[in-house]
Write a protein that holds these residues in place. Structure first.
Motif, short mmCIF file in Angstrom:
data_model
loop_
_atom_site.label_atom_id
_atom_site.label_comp_id
_atom_site.label_asym_id
_atom_site.label_seq_id
_atom_site.Cartn_x
_atom_site.Cartn_y
_atom_site.Cartn_z
N LEU A 251 0.83 -1.20 0.00
CA LEU A 251 0.00 0.00 0.00
C LEU A 251 0.86 1.25 0.00
CD1 LEU A 251 -2.89 -0.89 2.49
CD2 LEU A 251 -2.84 -1.07 0.00
N HIS A 252 0.32 2.30 -0.56
CA HIS A 252 0.99 3.59 -0.61
C HIS A 252 0.62 4.45 0.59
CE1 HIS A 252 2.58 7.33 -2.16
NE2 HIS A 252 1.37 7.88 -2.15
N GLN A 253 -0.64 4.28 1.09
CA GLN A 253 -1.06 5.12 2.20
C GLN A 253 -2.16 4.49 3.03
OE1 GLN A 253 -3.60 8.66 1.16
NE2 GLN A 253 -2.76 8.20 -0.88
N LEU A 254 -2.24 4.95 4.27
CA LEU A 254 -3.30 4.59 5.20
C LEU A 254 -3.96 5.89 5.66
CD1 LEU A 254 -1.42 1.97 7.42
CD2 LEU A 254 -3.06 1.50 5.58
N CYS B 237 -1.25 8.71 6.40
CA CYS B 237 0.16 8.29 6.52
C CYS B 237 0.61 7.76 5.17
CB CYS B 237 0.28 7.19 7.58
SG CYS B 237 1.97 6.63 7.82
N LEU B 238 1.58 8.46 4.58
CA LEU B 238 2.16 8.00 3.32
C LEU B 238 3.27 7.03 3.67
CD1 LEU B 238 2.31 11.40 1.40
CD2 LEU B 238 0.55 9.61 1.29
N LEU B 239 3.09 5.76 3.28
CA LEU B 239 3.97 4.71 3.77
C LEU B 239 5.37 4.74 3.18
CD1 LEU B 239 1.31 1.88 3.83
CD2 LEU B 239 2.25 3.15 5.77
N GLY B 240 5.55 5.36 2.04
CA GLY B 240 6.89 5.43 1.44
C GLY B 240 7.61 6.71 1.80
N ASP B 241 6.94 7.61 2.51
CA ASP B 241 7.48 8.92 2.87
C ASP B 241 8.23 8.79 4.19
OD1 ASP B 241 8.03 11.53 3.49
OD2 ASP B 241 5.95 12.20 3.49
N GLU B 242 9.55 8.77 4.14
CA GLU B 242 10.35 8.55 5.36
C GLU B 242 10.07 9.60 6.42
OE1 GLU B 242 12.13 5.85 6.06
OE2 GLU B 242 11.40 5.13 4.14
#
Length: 177
Positions: free
Chosen positions: A122-125, A169-174
């Motif tokens: 997934l990209h985001q939650l 929450c963007l999951l790939g965004d550190e």
């Protein structure tokens, strides 16, 4: 399923019937779970029969949060409105009243984020939280979610209309982990 120092996330089991019955019929959380009526054991048995269905088919996933020692269920964490095209899902979490303030919810969100990113890709939650629910607002902020907006008079409550706060929450965004 994923695990951390204090908790594990696992699939629902038929033995979770009594735990789910107590959780789903806790009137104190109905206001945050859009529930208006008690749930019967029969309904929950039927739900458990189909709970293992593929997230790609049913567009949701519920995992039980258990203590590491004793494997005692303390809550549930859900992915819902799973959207494979846009690679996102909503998050809901409920911890038994007697088990709150032990860090279980924050750890469960951390494990769910990792599962969503690494397994489901997934990209985001996202989450919607009643503006008066300070504990949940602090939880999502501490778990790396960002407040992205407010929906005015979004939730009908016994005392009138209430605002809802949207979290993402963007999951790939550190910087958002």
């Amino acid at each position: 399923m994923p695990a951390s120092r204090l908790i594990h996330l696992r699939a629902l089991e038929p033995t979770d019937l009594d735990f789910l019955y107590a959780l789903e019929n806790d009137r104190d959380i109905w206001g945050v779970s859009d529930t208006l009526a008690p749930v019967s054991r029969h309904e929950l048995r039927e739900y458990l029969v189909h709970a293992a269905a593929d997230i790609y088919v049913v567009r949701q996933l519920r995992q039980v949060i258990t203590t590491e020692i004793g494997q005692i269920p303390v809550g549930v964490i859900d992915l819902f409105e799973y959207d494979p095209l846009h690679q996102r899902a909503g998050v809901g979490i409920t911890i038994l009243a007697s088990e709150r303030r032990h860090g279980y919810a924050r750890q469960a969100l951390g494990l769910l984020k990792k599962y969503a990113r690494e397994v489901l890709r997934l990209h985001q939650l996202y989450a919607t939280v009643g503006a008066s629910n300070g504990a949940s607002m602090r939880l999502f902020q501490a778990a790396g979610f960002r407040r992205v907006g407010t929906r005015r008079q979004w939730l009908r409550t016994p005392s009138g209309w209430a605002d809802a706060v949207e979290w993402q929450c963007l999951l790939g965004d550190e910087g958002n982990e």
